[in-house]
Scaffold this motif. Structure first.
Motif, PDB file in Angstrom:
ATOM      1  N   VAL A  11       0.872  -1.169   0.000  1.00 44.50           N
ATOM      2  CA  VAL A  11       0.000   0.000   0.000  1.00 44.50           C
ATOM      3  C   VAL A  11       0.904   1.212   0.000  1.00 44.50           C
ATOM      4  CG1 VAL A  11      -1.821   1.222   1.215  1.00 44.50           C
ATOM      5  CG2 VAL A  11      -1.761  -1.258   1.276  1.00 44.50           C
ATOM      6  N   ALA A  17      -4.079   3.202   1.987  1.00 45.37           N
ATOM      7  CA  ALA A  17      -3.854   2.632   3.313  1.00 45.37           C
ATOM      8  C   ALA A  17      -5.080   2.833   4.198  1.00 45.37           C
ATOM      9  CB  ALA A  17      -2.618   3.256   3.959  1.00 45.37           C
ATOM     10  N   LEU A  20      -7.788   0.480   3.050  1.00 48.58           N
ATOM     11  CA  LEU A  20      -7.471  -0.868   3.504  1.00 48.58           C
ATOM     12  C   LEU A  20      -7.794  -1.014   4.987  1.00 48.58           C
ATOM     13  CD1 LEU A  20      -6.301  -3.617   2.652  1.00 48.58           C
ATOM     14  CD2 LEU A  20      -4.046  -2.728   3.302  1.00 48.58           C
ATOM     15  N   GLY A  21      -7.473   0.010   5.772  1.00 46.88           N
ATOM     16  CA  GLY A  21      -7.812  -0.009   7.186  1.00 46.88           C
ATOM     17  C   GLY A  21      -9.316  -0.061   7.407  1.00 46.88           C
ATOM     18  N   ARG A  24     -10.582  -3.495   6.640  1.00 52.93           N
ATOM     19  CA  ARG A  24     -10.240  -4.371   7.767  1.00 52.93           C
ATOM     20  C   ARG A  24     -11.225  -4.188   8.926  1.00 52.93           C
ATOM     21  NH1 ARG A  24      -6.545  -1.696  10.118  1.00 52.93           N
ATOM     22  NH2 ARG A  24      -7.780  -1.435  11.976  1.00 52.93           N
ATOM     23  N   LEU A  98      -9.050  -8.174  13.871  1.00 50.32           N
ATOM     24  CA  LEU A  98      -9.133  -7.306  12.690  1.00 50.32           C
ATOM     25  C   LEU A  98      -9.612  -5.908  13.061  1.00 50.32           C
ATOM     26  CD1 LEU A  98     -10.480  -9.822  10.036  1.00 50.32           C
ATOM     27  CD2 LEU A  98      -8.181  -8.835  10.178  1.00 50.32           C
ATOM     28  N   GLY A 101      -6.598  -4.303  14.482  1.00 53.47           N
ATOM     29  CA  GLY A 101      -5.451  -4.240  13.588  1.00 53.47           C
ATOM     30  C   GLY A 101      -4.260  -5.023  14.094  1.00 53.47           C
ATOM     31  N   THR A 104      -3.149  -9.535  12.190  1.00 53.13           N
ATOM     32  CA  THR A 104      -3.965  -9.542  10.978  1.00 53.13           C
ATOM     33  C   THR A 104      -3.617 -10.697  10.047  1.00 53.13           C
ATOM     34  OG1 THR A 104      -2.486  -7.922   9.947  1.00 53.13           O
ATOM     35  CG2 THR A 104      -4.477  -7.076  11.022  1.00 53.13           C
ATOM     36  N   GLY A 108      -6.677 -12.912   9.186  1.00 49.79           N
ATOM     37  CA  GLY A 108      -7.085 -12.946   7.781  1.00 49.79           C
ATOM     38  C   GLY A 108      -7.085 -14.350   7.214  1.00 49.79           C
ATOM     39  N   LEU A 144      -6.204  -8.914   3.625  1.00 43.84           N
ATOM     40  CA  LEU A 144      -5.832  -8.334   4.916  1.00 43.84           C
ATOM     41  C   LEU A 144      -4.658  -9.063   5.543  1.00 43.84           C
ATOM     42  CD1 LEU A 144      -9.407  -7.676   6.332  1.00 43.84           C
ATOM     43  CD2 LEU A 144      -7.852  -6.046   5.223  1.00 43.84           C
ATOM     44  N   THR A 147      -1.169  -7.959   3.523  1.00 40.84           N
ATOM     45  CA  THR A 147      -0.847  -6.541   3.375  1.00 40.84           C
ATOM     46  C   THR A 147      -0.680  -5.968   4.778  1.00 40.84           C
ATOM     47  OG1 THR A 147      -3.192  -5.902   3.381  1.00 40.84           O
ATOM     48  CG2 THR A 147      -2.150  -6.278   1.222  1.00 40.84           C
ATOM     49  N   SER A 149      -2.316  -4.274   6.634  1.00 36.50           N
ATOM     50  CA  SER A 149      -3.651  -3.713   6.877  1.00 36.50           C
ATOM     51  C   SER A 149      -3.860  -3.218   8.300  1.00 36.50           C
ATOM     52  CB  SER A 149      -4.725  -4.752   6.525  1.00 36.50           C
ATOM     53  OG  SER A 149      -4.624  -5.878   7.379  1.00 36.50           O
TER      54      SER A 149
END
Length: 172
Positions: A11, A17, A20-21, A24, A98, A101, A104, A108, A144, A147, A149
């Protein structure tokens, strides 16, 4: 030296980013809510009388009533205590991880392992010959997992600096 797309960060822009967050967080909430609803019977997908706290297996009703190609493979798992704990525990703990954070990669991959069999047991699909929400969830879980994430809108950077996590990269 020539670089390829695989050499670049997963990312590379702040908006990506943040998105993506957000993916997640939303996916974490989907998982956490599903798990909490199964445990407590919050009256959405699971009525109180069908909750885990009422003594009902979260897998018995669904897996026990399969009639598609997955029935022979997945049906015998219905009501198995280990499968029940892995299913609900994965939803609740994976969803919480998730949302925060943290872990992950594990969360994931765990999500993909929960939702892939759900996609398989849904075959044949009613509205699309190949794709339903479960397959999308598998792909989101893997995205997730692979990356960074957890670092945007999450505690992933702090988590990654913990000595135990730093020594065990699979926990990131």
């Amino acid at each position: 030296m020539t670089t390829t797309a695989l050499d670049r960060p997963a990312v590379s822009t702040r908006p990506a980013a943040v998105l993506l967050g957000l993916v997640r967080i939303v996916f974490g909430w989907v998982m956490l809510w599903a798990g909490l609803d199964k445990v407590f019977g919050l009256g959405f997908a699971t009525p109180a009388e069908r909750s885990v706290l009422s003594g009902v297996s979260p897998t018995k009703g669904y897996l026990g009533n399969l009639d598609g190609p997955a029935a022979a493979v997945m049906g015998p798992l219905a009501g198995n205590v280990v499968v029940d704990v892995l299913f609900v525990g994965g939803l609740v703990l994976g969803g919480l991880a998730l949302l925060l954070g943290v872990a992950t990669r594990v969360a994931g991959i765990g999500a993909a392992l929960i939702f892939a069999p759900l996609w398989f047991t849904s075959l044949p699909l009613a509205n699309n010959p190949v794709v339903d929400q479960h397959l999308v969830y598998v792909l989101v879980g893997l995205l997730l997992a692979f990356t960074p994430s957890g670092t945007a809108l999450g505690l992933g950077a702090v988590w990654a600096r913990l000595p135990f996590v730093r020594d065990h990269a699979w926990l990131r």
